[in-house]
Design a protein around this motif. Structure first.
Motif, PDB file in Angstrom:
ATOM      1  N   THR A  91       0.831  -1.207   0.000  1.00 45.68           N
ATOM      2  CA  THR A  91       0.000   0.000   0.000  1.00 45.68           C
ATOM      3  C   THR A  91       0.860   1.250   0.000  1.00 45.68           C
ATOM      4  OG1 THR A  91      -1.765  -1.190   1.134  1.00 45.68           O
ATOM      5  CG2 THR A  91      -1.829   1.222   1.236  1.00 45.68           C
ATOM      6  N   PHE A  92       1.897   1.278   0.834  1.00 48.65           N
ATOM      7  CA  PHE A  92       2.785   2.447   0.905  1.00 48.65           C
ATOM      8  C   PHE A  92       3.460   2.696  -0.439  1.00 48.65           C
ATOM      9  CE2 PHE A  92       7.156   3.986   1.320  1.00 48.65           C
ATOM     10  CZ  PHE A  92       6.910   5.254   1.792  1.00 48.65           C
ATOM     11  N   ILE A  93       4.051   1.668  -1.003  1.00 47.93           N
ATOM     12  CA  ILE A  93       4.773   1.837  -2.270  1.00 47.93           C
ATOM     13  C   ILE A  93       3.811   2.257  -3.380  1.00 47.93           C
ATOM     14  CG2 ILE A  93       6.050   0.613  -4.070  1.00 47.93           C
ATOM     15  CD1 ILE A  93       7.372  -1.010  -1.776  1.00 47.93           C
ATOM     16  N   SER A  94       2.663   1.608  -3.441  1.00 48.44           N
ATOM     17  CA  SER A  94       1.684   1.937  -4.486  1.00 48.44           C
ATOM     18  C   SER A  94       1.168   3.361  -4.337  1.00 48.44           C
ATOM     19  CB  SER A  94       0.523   0.946  -4.445  1.00 48.44           C
ATOM     20  OG  SER A  94       0.979  -0.346  -4.726  1.00 48.44           O
ATOM     21  N   MET A  95       0.845   3.761  -3.116  1.00 43.04           N
ATOM     22  CA  MET A  95       0.336   5.112  -2.909  1.00 43.04           C
ATOM     23  C   MET A  95       1.405   6.169  -3.153  1.00 43.04           C
ATOM     24  SD  MET A  95      -2.583   4.906   0.077  1.00 43.04           S
ATOM     25  CE  MET A  95      -1.679   6.007   1.048  1.00 43.04           C
ATOM     26  N   PHE A  96       2.644   5.850  -2.886  1.00 41.58           N
ATOM     27  CA  PHE A  96       3.711   6.810  -3.195  1.00 41.58           C
ATOM     28  C   PHE A  96       3.645   7.179  -4.674  1.00 41.58           C
ATOM     29  CE2 PHE A  96       7.797   7.797  -4.976  1.00 41.58           C
ATOM     30  CZ  PHE A  96       8.247   8.794  -4.137  1.00 41.58           C
ATOM     31  N   LEU A 154      -8.811   3.771  -4.708  1.00 42.92           N
ATOM     32  CA  LEU A 154      -9.014   2.329  -4.857  1.00 42.92           C
ATOM     33  C   LEU A 154      -8.031   1.539  -3.992  1.00 42.92           C
ATOM     34  CD1 LEU A 154      -9.649   2.199  -8.700  1.00 42.92           C
ATOM     35  CD2 LEU A 154     -11.322   1.734  -6.878  1.00 42.92           C
ATOM     36  N   ILE A 155      -6.801   2.021  -3.868  1.00 44.39           N
ATOM     37  CA  ILE A 155      -5.814   1.364  -3.004  1.00 44.39           C
ATOM     38  C   ILE A 155      -6.277   1.417  -1.547  1.00 44.39           C
ATOM     39  CG2 ILE A 155      -3.480   1.594  -2.055  1.00 44.39           C
ATOM     40  CD1 ILE A 155      -2.638   2.517  -4.927  1.00 44.39           C
ATOM     41  N   LEU A 156      -6.725   2.590  -1.098  1.00 44.11           N
ATOM     42  CA  LEU A 156      -7.201   2.720   0.282  1.00 44.11           C
ATOM     43  C   LEU A 156      -8.438   1.858   0.532  1.00 44.11           C
ATOM     44  CD1 LEU A 156      -6.673   6.523   0.869  1.00 44.11           C
ATOM     45  CD2 LEU A 156      -5.477   4.645   2.007  1.00 44.11           C
ATOM     46  N   LEU A 157      -9.343   1.821  -0.434  1.00 42.59           N
ATOM     47  CA  LEU A 157     -10.517   0.968  -0.315  1.00 42.59           C
ATOM     48  C   LEU A 157     -10.097  -0.490  -0.149  1.00 42.59           C
ATOM     49  CD1 LEU A 157     -13.646   0.654  -0.533  1.00 42.59           C
ATOM     50  CD2 LEU A 157     -13.280   0.287  -2.976  1.00 42.59           C
ATOM     51  N   GLY A 158      -9.129  -0.913  -0.937  1.00 38.59           N
ATOM     52  CA  GLY A 158      -8.647  -2.286  -0.838  1.00 38.59           C
ATOM     53  C   GLY A 158      -7.946  -2.563   0.476  1.00 38.59           C
TER      54      GLY A 158
END
Length: 191
Positions: A126-131, A157-161
C-alpha cells in the motif's frame, strides 16, 4: 482587411491557448505509455504475490527492472521522435537525469521502509503503491487534471482495498490499481 489592436490581441491569445492545449495533449500521449507499462507490471507482480507468494520477491524485482529498462527505452524513443534535430548528447543528458530521478525515488522508498518498517506485506504494498499514485497527482498538477484524476482514483481504490479487502488483497491491488493505470493510459492515449 484591417484588424484593431484588441482583435489582434484576442486572436493571439486564442492561438496561444490552442498551442498550450496541443502541448498538453502531447504530454498526455507520451505519459500514457508509462501508465500502461507500469499498470501491466503492477497487475502481473501483484497477481503473482497473491497466487504464488513464495515467488513474489524475485518476480517483483525482475518486473521492476524490466519496467525501468522499458521506461528508459520509451523515453529515448519518444525523445528521438520529438526532437529529431537535437544532438545525441542532449538525449543522453536527459536520459541520465531521468534515470537519476528514478534512482532517487527508489532510494527514498527503500530508506522510508528501513526507517518505518511496515508491519506486514499489505502495508508495504500500500505504501509503495500510494507513493507512486501521489506522484502521479503531483505531476498532474503540472501536466493536467486528467493525470491528477488517474492518480486520485488509483489512490482511493488502493485505500478501499487496504481497509476493505482482506482475502486476495494482492490480486485486488493488481486488478484495480494496475487496471486503473492501464485504463488511464488508454484514456490519455485516446485524447
Amino acid at each position: 482587411m484591417e484588424m484593431d489592436k484588441s482583435k489582434a490581441a484576442l486572436a493571439l491569445a486564442e492561438i496561444d491557448a490552442a498551442a498550450a492545449r496541443g502541448t498538453q495533449l502531447q504530454r498526455y500521449r507520451r505519459f500514457a505509455s508509462y501508465l500502461i507499462l507500469w499498470g501491466a507490471i503492477w497487475l502481473l507482480a501483484n497477481g503473482v504475490s497473491d497466487l504464488v507468494p513464495a515467488q513474489s520477491g524475485p518476480v517483483w524485482l525482475a518486473l521492476v527492472l524490466l519496467g525501468v529498462a522499458a521506461s528508459w527505452w520509451l523515453g529515448w524513443h519518444q525523445h528521438a521522435r520529438v526532437g529529431e534535430g537535437s544532438d545525441c548528447r542532449t538525449r543522453l543528458y536527459q536520459s541520465s537525469r531521468w534515470m537519476l530521478c528514478i534512482l532517487v525515488i527508489v532510494a527514498f522508498q527503500i530508506a522510508a521502509i528501513a526507517v518505518l518498517p511496515p508491519a506486514d506485506s499489505r502495508q508495504q504494498s500500500t505504501f509503495i503503491s500510494m507513493f507512486w499514485t501521489f506522484l502521479y497527482m503531483a505531476i498532474g498538477a503540472w501536466i493536467g487534471w486528467r493525470l491528477f484524476t488517474i492518480g486520485l482514483a488509483a489512490t482511493l481504490l488502493i485505500l478501499l482495498g487496504y481497509y476493505g479487502v482482506h482475502s486476495h488483497f494482492f490480486l485486488y491491488m493488481g486488478c484495480v490499481s494496475g487496471g486503473a493505470l492501464m485504463a488511464g493510459g488508454l484514456w490519455l492515449r485516446k485524447l
